[in-house]
Design a protein around this motif. Structure first.
Motif, mmCIF file in Angstrom:
data_model
loop_
_atom_site.group_PDB
_atom_site.id
_atom_site.type_symbol
_atom_site.label_atom_id
_atom_site.label_comp_id
_atom_site.label_asym_id
_atom_site.label_seq_id
_atom_site.Cartn_x
_atom_site.Cartn_y
_atom_site.Cartn_z
ATOM 1 N N GLU A 74 -7.570 0.055 48.993
ATOM 2 C CA GLU A 74 -7.112 0.720 47.776
ATOM 3 C C GLU A 74 -5.887 1.588 48.031
ATOM 4 O OE1 GLU A 74 -10.552 2.960 46.469
ATOM 5 O OE2 GLU A 74 -9.826 4.774 47.470
ATOM 6 N N LEU A 75 -5.125 1.778 46.948
ATOM 7 C CA LEU A 75 -3.866 2.517 46.970
ATOM 8 C C LEU A 75 -3.964 3.676 45.989
ATOM 9 C CD1 LEU A 75 -0.922 2.277 48.109
ATOM 10 C CD2 LEU A 75 -0.387 0.928 46.062
ATOM 11 N N ARG A 76 -3.511 4.859 46.420
ATOM 12 C CA ARG A 76 -3.557 6.038 45.560
ATOM 13 C C ARG A 76 -2.143 6.589 45.352
ATOM 14 N NH1 ARG A 76 -5.839 7.478 49.834
ATOM 15 N NH2 ARG A 76 -4.767 9.493 49.847
ATOM 16 N N ALA A 77 -1.911 7.160 44.165
ATOM 17 C CA ALA A 77 -0.672 7.871 43.859
ATOM 18 C C ALA A 77 -0.922 8.694 42.610
ATOM 19 C CB ALA A 77 0.493 6.902 43.645
ATOM 20 N N GLY A 78 -0.138 9.761 42.427
ATOM 21 C CA GLY A 78 -0.365 10.633 41.282
ATOM 22 C C GLY A 78 0.861 10.939 40.462
ATOM 23 N N VAL A 79 1.884 11.529 41.072
ATOM 24 C CA VAL A 79 3.034 11.997 40.301
ATOM 25 C C VAL A 79 3.843 10.835 39.726
ATOM 26 C CG1 VAL A 79 4.754 12.149 42.163
ATOM 27 C CG2 VAL A 79 4.796 13.828 40.303
ATOM 28 N N TYR A 80 3.571 9.613 40.178
ATOM 29 C CA TYR A 80 4.284 8.442 39.660
ATOM 30 C C TYR A 80 4.134 8.296 38.150
ATOM 31 C CZ TYR A 80 0.115 5.592 38.715
ATOM 32 O OH TYR A 80 -1.054 5.094 38.180
ATOM 33 N N MET A 81 3.074 8.849 37.588
ATOM 34 C CA MET A 81 2.861 8.739 36.145
ATOM 35 C C MET A 81 4.019 9.339 35.366
ATOM 36 S SD MET A 81 -1.134 9.809 35.955
ATOM 37 C CE MET A 81 -2.363 8.930 36.916
ATOM 38 N N PHE A 82 4.500 10.484 35.851
ATOM 39 C CA PHE A 82 5.567 11.213 35.163
ATOM 40 C C PHE A 82 6.878 11.198 35.944
ATOM 41 C CE2 PHE A 82 2.045 14.251 33.456
ATOM 42 C CZ PHE A 82 1.597 13.266 32.604
ATOM 43 N N PHE A 83 6.793 11.160 37.274
ATOM 44 C CA PHE A 83 7.933 11.332 38.170
ATOM 45 C C PHE A 83 8.582 12.708 37.956
ATOM 46 C CE2 PHE A 83 8.188 6.546 38.611
ATOM 47 C CZ PHE A 83 7.860 6.546 39.952
ATOM 48 N N ASP A 84 9.541 13.041 38.820
ATOM 49 C CA ASP A 84 10.221 14.329 38.741
ATOM 50 C C ASP A 84 11.482 14.276 39.591
ATOM 51 O OD1 ASP A 84 9.249 14.607 41.384
ATOM 52 O OD2 ASP A 84 7.544 15.823 40.749
ATOM 53 N N LEU A 85 12.186 15.409 39.685
ATOM 54 C CA LEU A 85 13.460 15.434 40.401
ATOM 55 C C LEU A 85 13.286 15.285 41.904
ATOM 56 C CD1 LEU A 85 15.339 18.192 38.381
ATOM 57 C CD2 LEU A 85 15.677 15.706 38.270
ATOM 58 N N VAL A 86 12.164 15.751 42.448
ATOM 59 C CA VAL A 86 11.921 15.540 43.881
ATOM 60 C C VAL A 86 11.831 14.048 44.169
ATOM 61 C CG1 VAL A 86 10.218 15.800 45.716
ATOM 62 C CG2 VAL A 86 10.887 17.779 44.360
ATOM 63 N N MET A 87 11.083 13.322 43.341
ATOM 64 C CA MET A 87 10.965 11.873 43.545
ATOM 65 C C MET A 87 12.304 11.172 43.329
ATOM 66 S SD MET A 87 7.911 11.027 44.537
ATOM 67 C CE MET A 87 7.992 12.506 45.536
ATOM 68 N N ALA A 88 13.078 11.623 42.354
ATOM 69 C CA ALA A 88 14.403 11.040 42.138
ATOM 70 C C ALA A 88 15.318 11.341 43.321
ATOM 71 C CB ALA A 88 15.014 11.583 40.851
ATOM 72 N N GLY A 89 15.181 12.546 43.888
ATOM 73 C CA GLY A 89 16.039 12.956 44.993
ATOM 74 C C GLY A 89 15.810 12.175 46.270
ATOM 75 N N ILE A 90 14.618 11.583 46.417
ATOM 76 C CA ILE A 90 14.357 10.776 47.621
ATOM 77 C C ILE A 90 14.353 9.284 47.313
ATOM 78 C CG2 ILE A 90 13.156 12.624 48.856
ATOM 79 C CD1 ILE A 90 10.507 11.301 48.121
ATOM 80 N N GLY A 91 14.801 8.944 46.118
ATOM 81 C CA GLY A 91 15.032 7.544 45.800
ATOM 82 C C GLY A 91 13.850 6.745 45.323
ATOM 83 N N VAL A 92 12.765 7.396 44.923
ATOM 84 C CA VAL A 92 11.595 6.665 44.436
ATOM 85 C C VAL A 92 11.779 6.245 42.981
ATOM 86 C CG1 VAL A 92 9.083 6.720 44.143
ATOM 87 C CG2 VAL A 92 10.141 7.965 46.021
ATOM 88 N N CYS A 93 12.564 7.033 42.234
ATOM 89 C CA CYS A 93 12.810 6.757 40.828
ATOM 90 C C CYS A 93 14.206 7.240 40.475
ATOM 91 C CB CYS A 93 11.770 7.461 39.947
ATOM 92 S SG CYS A 93 11.915 9.279 39.962
#
Length: 377
Positions: A230-249
């Motif tokens: 199984e795979l887990r993740a949480g902030v992917y639902m909304f994303f944010d600037l930290v995730m954008a800053g590291i290239g995830v979104c």
């Protein structure tokens, strides 16, 4: 991807600051990771710590409750009451919380805890509660390596009580690197560490049915999850600037923003004042250590379009200061008192935690909706 079209009139009568959720972007984010998990052949166990909302969970699950992850027992209690009966409590268990876990299990919820010490294992085994052993895949926080002598000791305590479910890890250090290649390397660390631990338990004659991995960066970048269940993740639902800053979104994927009103100006300083300070945005400055510091958030117009080089540079309790980022040329845009702006957050979890509910821009044309949000531990 283009931002969702939002006419400012949808916010008429809404008191600022307000937490805005773009349902269309959220649904797009759900679909992206769900498809990736399916392509990898693993189950997706979404982490509800960011959303803390039954309405969000309903749209994520399509109305049929499935497996979820939580970070507090309060979350587990709310979701269990709504029919989510396959829950992983993914914070190391404190013995004093075990009676609440037992109560939830007695009501039919298969609530599983995590641990990484003999003392925890003894308490959990005595309480008759199933557990996953936390594996350290990157030195981020807690957990054991597959070679740690106490791994088998802990596993044996649990197995003898019928309480051993498997192993779990979280590559939190993946937040400190940028790009899909680097995140894929961390995803492989997660996989290798948990699979090695699972094989060690099986070699010792113990079953290890669950091998659970995940963080938002590694979940999206993983290329091979052989041996993982199984795979887990949480902030992917909304994303944010930290995730954008590291290239995830990208910023066009960020579904959460804070609606604020312009309340003043300091022309000599190049400032615009808004009624959203750290009480609305949180004090999280997660982008400060990244290549581009986004202050307390990127400024968008009321339709959700980014205003170039405009950020919240400072935040007091109820006041935010908007200015051009350091080095940006050109005049400030004309933003009269009363202008509505939307601020994209550094950390969706921390910003959402400042608010009691979401004002939701519906995916289908219609009026603004209100979704409840809960907190507590």
């Amino acid at each position: 991807m283009s931002p969702t079209s939002t006419h400012p009139a949808i916010f008429e009568g809404l008191t600022t600051p307000a937490l805005i959720l773009d349902e269309a972007r959220m649904l797009r984010n759900f679909a992206r990771l769900s498809q990736h998990a399916a392509d990898l052949g693993v189950a997706l166990r979404p982490h509800m710590k960011t959303a803390k909302s039954l309405e969000v969970a309903e749209r994520m699950s399509g109305g049929t409750p499935g497996p979820i992850t939580v970070s507090t027992l309060a979350e587990a209690e709310v979701f269990a009451a709504a029919g989510y009966n396959d829950i992983l409590y993914a914070v190391g268990i404190a013995p004093g919380k075990l009676p609440r876990v037992q109560a939830l299990r007695a009501r039919g919820c298969d609530l599983v805890v995590i641990l990484d010490s003999v003392a925890q294992a003894q308490a959990v085994a005595e309480a008759g509660i199933p557990a996953l052993i936390e594996i350290d895949s990157d030195g981020h926080r807690g957990g054991l390596s597959a070679e740690d002598p106490s791994l088998l000791e802990i596993a044996r305590i649990l197995a003898d009580a019928g309480a051993l479910r498997g192993v779990v890890t979280h590559a939190g250090e993946s937040y400190g690197v940028s790009g899909a290649k680097a995140h894929a390397e961390f995803a492989e660390r997660e996989r290798a560490a948990t699979v090695a631990a699972a094989e060690a338990l099986r070699a010792a004659g113990m079953a290890c049915p669950v091998v659970s991995v995940g963080s938002t960066p590694t979940a999206h970048a993983a290329q091979d999850l052989t041996g993982v269940t199984e795979l887990r993740a949480g902030v992917y639902m909304f994303f944010d600037l930290v995730m954008a800053g590291i290239g995830v979104c990208t910023t066009d994927d960020i579904a959460l923003s804070v609606l604020a009103s312009v309340i003043g100006h300091q022309p000599d300083k190049g400032w615009v004042l808004i009624d959203a300070g750290w009480m609305a945005m949180s004090r999280d400055r997660g982008t400060a250590a990244q290549a581009v510091d986004q202050g307390y958030g990127i400024v968008c117009d009321a339709e959700g379009r980014v205003i170039p080089d405009l950020i919240v540079t400072a935040a007091n309790q109820e006041h935010g200061i908007i200015a051009r980022r350091d080095g940006a040329a050109g005049p400030m845009p004309d933003l009269p008192v009363g202008t509505l702006l939307r601020i994209l957050p550094n950390h969706a979890c921390a910003t959402a935690a400042q608010h009691g509910g979401y004002s939701v821009i519906p995916a289908r044309p219609g009026p603004l909706q209100s979704w409840a949000r809960f907190g507590g531990w």
